[in-house]
Design an enzyme around this catalytic site. Structure first.
Site, PDB file in Angstrom:
ATOM      1  N   ASP A   2       4.822   0.223  12.069  1.00 54.85           N
ATOM      2  CA  ASP A   2       3.562  -0.298  11.550  1.00 54.85           C
ATOM      3  C   ASP A   2       3.319  -1.754  11.930  1.00 54.85           C
ATOM      4  O   ASP A   2       2.262  -2.314  11.608  1.00 54.85           O
ATOM      5  CB  ASP A   2       3.513  -0.149  10.030  1.00 54.85           C
ATOM      6  N   ARG A  15       2.255  14.447  12.607  1.00 56.75           N
ATOM      7  CA  ARG A  15       3.089  14.153  11.443  1.00 56.75           C
ATOM      8  C   ARG A  15       3.140  15.415  10.589  1.00 56.75           C
ATOM      9  O   ARG A  15       2.473  15.520   9.569  1.00 56.75           O
ATOM     10  CB  ARG A  15       2.523  12.952  10.677  1.00 56.75           C
ATOM     11  N   PRO A  16       3.893  16.402  11.031  1.00 56.62           N
ATOM     12  CA  PRO A  16       3.910  17.696  10.339  1.00 56.62           C
ATOM     13  C   PRO A  16       4.523  17.596   8.950  1.00 56.62           C
ATOM     14  O   PRO A  16       5.243  16.648   8.631  1.00 56.62           O
ATOM     15  CB  PRO A  16       4.759  18.570  11.261  1.00 56.62           C
ATOM     16  N   VAL A  17       4.225  18.608   8.122  1.00 50.93           N
ATOM     17  CA  VAL A  17       4.732  18.614   6.752  1.00 50.93           C
ATOM     18  C   VAL A  17       5.932  19.538   6.609  1.00 50.93           C
ATOM     19  O   VAL A  17       6.328  19.868   5.492  1.00 50.93           O
ATOM     20  CB  VAL A  17       3.618  19.026   5.755  1.00 50.93           C
ATOM     21  N   ASP A  18       6.514  19.969   7.716  1.00 50.96           N
ATOM     22  CA  ASP A  18       7.611  20.933   7.627  1.00 50.96           C
ATOM     23  C   ASP A  18       8.817  20.396   6.868  1.00 50.96           C
ATOM     24  O   ASP A  18       9.500  21.140   6.159  1.00 50.96           O
ATOM     25  CB  ASP A  18       8.028  21.401   9.036  1.00 50.96           C
ATOM     26  N   LEU A  19       9.096  19.086   6.968  1.00 48.19           N
ATOM     27  CA  LEU A  19      10.238  18.530   6.243  1.00 48.19           C
ATOM     28  C   LEU A  19       9.976  18.512   4.738  1.00 48.19           C
ATOM     29  O   LEU A  19      10.897  18.706   3.939  1.00 48.19           O
ATOM     30  CB  LEU A  19      10.555  17.129   6.754  1.00 48.19           C
ATOM     31  N   ARG A  71      -8.441   0.269   4.698  1.00 55.88           N
ATOM     32  CA  ARG A  71      -7.454   1.183   4.120  1.00 55.88           C
ATOM     33  C   ARG A  71      -6.141   0.478   3.819  1.00 55.88           C
ATOM     34  O   ARG A  71      -5.369   0.945   2.974  1.00 55.88           O
ATOM     35  CB  ARG A  71      -7.185   2.354   5.082  1.00 55.88           C
ATOM     36  N   LYS A  97       0.834  -1.203   0.000  1.00 55.60           N
ATOM     37  CA  LYS A  97       0.000   0.000   0.000  1.00 55.60           C
ATOM     38  C   LYS A  97       0.868   1.252   0.000  1.00 55.60           C
ATOM     39  O   LYS A  97       0.666   2.164  -0.821  1.00 55.60           O
ATOM     40  CB  LYS A  97      -0.910   0.015   1.238  1.00 55.60           C
ATOM     41  N   ASN A  98       1.814   1.322   0.922  1.00 54.57           N
ATOM     42  CA  ASN A  98       2.627   2.537   1.041  1.00 54.57           C
ATOM     43  C   ASN A  98       3.488   2.775  -0.193  1.00 54.57           C
ATOM     44  O   ASN A  98       3.761   3.925  -0.558  1.00 54.57           O
ATOM     45  CB  ASN A  98       3.497   2.470   2.299  1.00 54.57           C
ATOM     46  N   ARG A 114      -2.907  10.735   4.615  1.00 53.82           N
ATOM     47  CA  ARG A 114      -1.617  11.410   4.776  1.00 53.82           C
ATOM     48  C   ARG A 114      -0.802  11.446   3.487  1.00 53.82           C
ATOM     49  O   ARG A 114      -0.143  12.439   3.179  1.00 53.82           O
ATOM     50  CB  ARG A 114      -0.834  10.666   5.872  1.00 53.82           C
ATOM     51  N   ILE A 141       8.649   6.323  16.977  1.00 50.85           N
ATOM     52  CA  ILE A 141       8.273   6.988  15.739  1.00 50.85           C
ATOM     53  C   ILE A 141       7.076   7.913  15.951  1.00 50.85           C
ATOM     54  O   ILE A 141       7.120   9.094  15.622  1.00 50.85           O
ATOM     55  CB  ILE A 141       7.966   5.967  14.629  1.00 50.85           C
ATOM     56  N   CYS A 193      -4.686   8.527   9.822  1.00 50.97           N
ATOM     57  CA  CYS A 193      -4.934   7.960  11.150  1.00 50.97           C
ATOM     58  C   CYS A 193      -4.424   8.898  12.241  1.00 50.97           C
ATOM     59  O   CYS A 193      -3.381   9.537  12.091  1.00 50.97           O
ATOM     60  CB  CYS A 193      -4.228   6.605  11.291  1.00 50.97           C
TER      61      CYS A 193
END
Length: 421
Positions: free
Chosen positions: A308, A123-127, A400, A22-23, A94, A330, A118
């Site tokens: 996971d 899980r910020p998007v700054d990176l 999912r 999936k990922n 995400r 994590i 989830c």
């Protein structure tokens, strides 16, 4: 909402085919935005998240068709008609943030909503943002959307150093750099098999990439990418999940398509707990007999123990001989399954990022609720080994990330069925 009913009935044996990851597929699909020629993915999983990404790509103007019962995805982005990834779609998942790099690289501008997914922690998007800015993009956060543009219409190669290992940010940077002018070096890059799979696909499309699978990836930007056909790598999380079936219930299961290189650290923990894992010509064969031994687990980026698989491993350790400690490094909010396992008779203490599991002889069936994707399947695993009936509610999370769960487990002798809501 649908529920899953499970009746524990002893040892399970058989064969379980492992689907495409999936990922990996969710990362490969946005790569179609990098080229005006078709991209075809084989071994694609049939999951709700794939349907969500399909909807997102179609909203941007891509054509996406599922062939051969969904196992083949044929995509074409001849024209990108819309440059805004809307909140109503992006909020569901995400991985939606992964359209940012490809659109910015090919079109020179993109507007992407902040994503959802989830509720397992921040899980910020700054990176992601810092990576695009390093490549020369100008980004403004306004009204919940990232407004990004490349001055002059094209990104420029640069050195991108991630202070923390991030799979998603590495993927976004890798895709964006393929069309950037000059050379890009990604330092402290993620090393996951999904990153390697993406690099292989991009290389098949004409990208010049070296170093995937290591902490330093070098990309020489090209003027354009062409179409390609690429097989999606096997899902290492689904693989690890089904490897736990005979470990927790007893019996022997062969996971077809599984490779040790995908789950090395996880397999080591299973073997330390007393479970046999062997590579066969067709996959991985796992044999379990009796109660396992307690082991300690620390989640880490690949090649360490996957976050996971932490919830599923906890389900196994609930009935282990002795006391186990699981440390989650994590995500800070990833023990939400512990209270539900406790409802089934487990003895678990959670303190911050640590969970102490005191093994009990047997779990008992109960009504429990899934809180996220991996938690949902951990409860099903626990239910397979529990006495009596267990009903797992809110299994829309399950759909999912796992296809045909009931069918695959019934093929090994499990008593499991879906109750339509």
């Amino acid at each position: 909402m649908d529920s899953i009913l499970v009746r524990g009935n002893g040892a399970l044996s058989g064969q379980i085919p492992i689907a495409g990851a999936k990922n990996a597929c969710l990362t490969l699909m946005p790569a179609t935005l990098l080229s005006d020629e078709p991209l075809t993915l084989t071994n694609a999983p049939r999951l709700s998240d794939i349907a969500t990404m399909t909807q997102l790509l179609q909203s941007l103007g891509a054509e996406v068709a599922g062939l051969q019962q969904g196992l083949v995805l044929a995509m074409s982005s001849h024209d990108i008609a819309n440059h805004t990834a809307d909140y109503d779609i992006v909020r569901k998942m995400r991985a939606s943030i992964l359209v940012l790099g490809p659109m910015l690289a090919r079109e020179g501008h993109a507007v992407v909503s902040l994503p959802g997914g989830c509720a397992i922690g921040a899980r910020p998007v700054d990176l992601h943002q810092r990576a695009m800015e390093a490549l020369g993009a100008e980004i403004e956060l306004k009204d919940g959307y990232l407004h990004a543009r490349a001055p002059g219409g094209r990104l420029k190669g640069a050195t991108i150093h991630f202070p923390l290992v991030s799979v998603g940010a590495t993927e976004n940077a890798l895709m964006a750099a393929t069309l950037a002018k000059g050379t890009t070096v990604i330092e402290n890059a993620a090393r996951e098999p999904e990153i390697v799979d993406l690099a292989r696909c991009l290389r098949a499309m004409g990208a010049q990439i070296e170093g995937e699978g290591t902490s330093t990836i070098t990309i020489q930007g090209v003027d354009r990418l062409h179409g390609a056909t690429h097989p999606v790598v096997a899902d290492r999380i689904e693989l690890g999940t089904y490897m736990l079936v005979p470990a927790i219930c007893g019996g022997e299961v062969e996971c077809l398509g599984g490779k040790m290189e995908l789950v090395g650290a996880f397999a080591e923990k299973l073997e330390a707990a007393g479970v046999s894992v062997t590579q066969t010509e067709r996959g991985l064969k796992v044999s379990g007999q009796g109660r396992v031994k307690a082991v300690d687990v620390v989640t880490e980026p690949f090649p360490g123990f996957p976050t996971d698989l932490q919830a599923q491993m906890m389900a196994l350790l609930c009935t282990a001989e002795g006391t186990s400690v699981l440390e989650e490094r994590i995500f800070e909010n990833r023990f939400m399954h512990a209270p539900e396992l406790t409802r089934m008779g487990a003895n678990i203490e959670v303190h911050g990022g640590h969970a102490t599991v005191h093994g009990v002889e047997k779990l008992k069936g109960a009504r429990v609720m899934a809180t996220d994707l991996r938690a949902s399947v951990s409860l099903i695993l626990a239910a397979l080994a529990a006495e009596g009936e267990t009903v797992v509610s809110r299994v829309y999370h399950l759909d999912r990330g796992y296809e045909r769960v009931e069918e695959k487990l019934r093929a090994c002798g499990a008593q499991i069925e879906r109750i339509k809501g």
